[in-house]
Write an enzyme that holds these catalytic residues in place. Structure first.
Site, PDB file in Angstrom:
ATOM      1  N   ASN A 199      17.461  10.425  70.077  1.00  0.00           N
ATOM      2  CA  ASN A 199      17.788  10.752  68.686  1.00  0.00           C
ATOM      3  C   ASN A 199      18.586   9.621  68.024  1.00  0.00           C
ATOM      4  O   ASN A 199      19.505   9.076  68.640  1.00  0.00           O
ATOM      5  CB  ASN A 199      18.644  12.039  68.692  1.00  0.00           C
ATOM      6  N   GLU A 217      18.356  16.228  61.760  1.00  0.00           N
ATOM      7  CA  GLU A 217      19.637  16.394  61.047  1.00  0.00           C
ATOM      8  C   GLU A 217      19.472  16.176  59.533  1.00  0.00           C
ATOM      9  O   GLU A 217      20.271  15.489  58.894  1.00  0.00           O
ATOM     10  CB  GLU A 217      20.682  15.403  61.596  1.00  0.00           C
ATOM     11  N   HIS A 231      19.421  11.488  57.695  1.00  0.00           N
ATOM     12  CA  HIS A 231      20.493  11.626  56.704  1.00  0.00           C
ATOM     13  C   HIS A 231      20.141  10.644  55.588  1.00  0.00           C
ATOM     14  O   HIS A 231      20.424   9.454  55.689  1.00  0.00           O
ATOM     15  CB  HIS A 231      21.843  11.255  57.316  1.00  0.00           C
TER      16      HIS A 231
HETATM   17  C1  XIL Z   1      28.819  14.942  62.626  1.00  0.00           C
HETATM   18  C2  XIL Z   1      29.305  16.317  62.203  1.00  0.00           C
HETATM   19  O1  XIL Z   1      28.476  16.787  61.166  1.00  0.00           O
HETATM   20  C3  XIL Z   1      30.762  16.253  61.760  1.00  0.00           C
HETATM   21  O2  XIL Z   1      31.258  17.557  61.546  1.00  0.00           O
HETATM   22  C4  XIL Z   1      31.609  15.537  62.813  1.00  0.00           C
HETATM   23  O3  XIL Z   1      32.913  15.362  62.313  1.00  0.00           O
HETATM   24  C5  XIL Z   1      31.009  14.205  63.186  1.00  0.00           C
HETATM   25  O4  XIL Z   1      29.679  14.388  63.601  1.00  0.00           O
HETATM   26  N1  XIL Z   1      24.835  11.985  63.706  1.00  0.00           N
HETATM   27  C6  XIL Z   1      24.944  12.929  64.683  1.00  0.00           C
HETATM   28  C7  XIL Z   1      25.813  14.106  64.463  1.00  0.00           C
HETATM   29  O5  XIL Z   1      24.221  12.852  65.687  1.00  0.00           O
HETATM   30  O6  XIL Z   1      26.410  14.548  65.658  1.00  0.00           O
HETATM   31  C8  XIL Z   1      26.875  13.844  63.443  1.00  0.00           C
HETATM   32  O7  XIL Z   1      27.541  15.063  63.159  1.00  0.00           O
HETATM   33  C9  XIL Z   1      26.270  13.254  62.197  1.00  0.00           C
HETATM   34  C10 XIL Z   1      25.591  11.950  62.506  1.00  0.00           C
END
Ligand code: XIL
Length: 332
Positions: free
Chosen positions: A164, A231, A200
């Site tokens: 990932n 995500e 994201h």
């Molecule tokens: C983020 C969470 O959303 C937050 O609450 C935390 O403080 C930090 O981590 N990539 C990932 C996730 O794989 O685990 C992350 O999540 C966002 C970016």
């Protein structure tokens, strides 16, 4: 395919104590990912493994007929590492193996899939993260990635195993490196089942054509791998465009519609590019806007509010909810 959501199991957005969130999660989704509570440090306290926190997530999921996507067996950020994961630990490799094995064994049979390794790739000078990855440092190379997948497969032969990462959907250097990593893993018979694109994204970046071709390359070059959007969220404000005048201070109906359109295009691209049998599903990264890790974000010296998800602060469905629904029925 699973339609998933990331949920919190502590703090203000705790799913276990919010009936509104529970209604959304159980009513509209078939899978759940713990936003934080199944990361490395959460299985560990006072020098030993402790699954009491993560087990509450599994119980909730099982009671409500949701599958679980595990996130993540191996991830580097120091604030979410267990105590043993320190370069000075002479027993590091043994502890690494024990961790991956015990965690995967514990959840075996209860979990659909794992992000086995999260974010091992670099965008800068080197292919892999080095300076900020204690795993890379101790193993003196990317061998820890192979090791993690092999151990995970042994411990839980039925879970789907994913690599990932983020910014792999922009058809740039990280996409190239993702392809190189997958080539390395498959050439070495490392047991991997799929690729997670975190996704994201912003409203206009990356362009949809780049998202499409990034996923297409994986689909074309690795016929045995699944593709999952792990995500998904869509930020409305862009702090990197050097145009603060452009930043919205509230979510207007027009912006909400545009965001819905963006969600639509992403789901459509996914469904058009990834053949049905190879779809690992789509997960949105949080329940309501204020739960999002991007509900406020900074960059370039600016801090902005944002509304990246598909339910608003009052638990109302946003335009993006309906556009995802439409994309899912139109482009099956
Ligand atoms: C983020 C969470 O959303 C937050 O609450 C935390 O403080 C930090 O981590 N990539 C990932 C996730 O794989 O685990 C992350 O999540 C966002 C970016």
């Amino acid at each position: 395919m699973p339609i998933g959501v990331a949920a919190a199991f502590s703090n203000h957005a705790n799913l276990l104590s919010s009936s509104e969130r529970q209604q959304i999660v159980t009513g509209d989704f078939s899978q759940v990912t713990a936003e934080n509570e199944m990361k490395m440090s959460y299985h560990y306290s006072n020098g030993s493994l402790d699954f009491s926190g993560p087990d509450r997530i599994i119980d909730f999921a099982m009671q409500n007929n949701l599958s679980v996507h595990g996130h993540a067996l191996v991830w580097h950020p120091t604030y979410q590492l267990p105590e043993w994961a320190d370069a000075s630990n002479g027993n590091f490799k043994q502890d690494f193996a024990t961790h991956v094995t015990k965690v995967a064994e514990h959840f075996a049979g209860k979990i659909e899939s794992w992000d086995v390794v999260n974010e091992a790739l670099e965008e800068g000078d080197t292919m892999y993260r080095q300076a900020d990855s204690v795993f890379y440092q101790v193993y003196d190379g990317p061998e820890y990635i192979h090791e993690a997948f092999r151990l995970a497969r042994q411990a839980d032969p039925n879970a789907l195993l994913y690599y990932n990462d983020y910014n792999t959907e922009n058809n740039g250097i990280k996409t190239e490196r993702l392809i190189a990593l997958l080539r390395d893993l498959t050439d070495n018979q490392v047991p991997i089942d799929g690729v997670g694109f975190q996704m994201h994204v912003m409203m206009e970046w990356p362009p949809i054509s780049d998202i499409r071709s990034s996923m297409q390359q994986v689909v074309d070059e690795f016929p045995n791998l699944m593709v999952k959007i792990t995500e998904l969220d869509v930020r409305i404000n862009n702090v990197y465009d050097n145009n603060t005048a452009n930043d919205a201070s509230e979510l207007t109906p027009a912006l909400e519609q545009q965001q819905g359109q963006r969600y639509y295009e992403i789901i459509r691209a996914y469904l058009e590019v990834v053949p049905p049998a190879r779809r690992g599903g789509v997960t949105v990264w949080g329940v309501i806007d204020p739960d999002s890790w991007y509900s406020e974000h900074s960059g370039n010296g600016v801090t902005v509010s944002d509304w990246p998800l598909i339910w608003d602060a009052n638990f109302n469905k946003k335009a993006a909810y309906f556009s995802i629904e439409e994309a899912l029925t139109t482009h099956q």
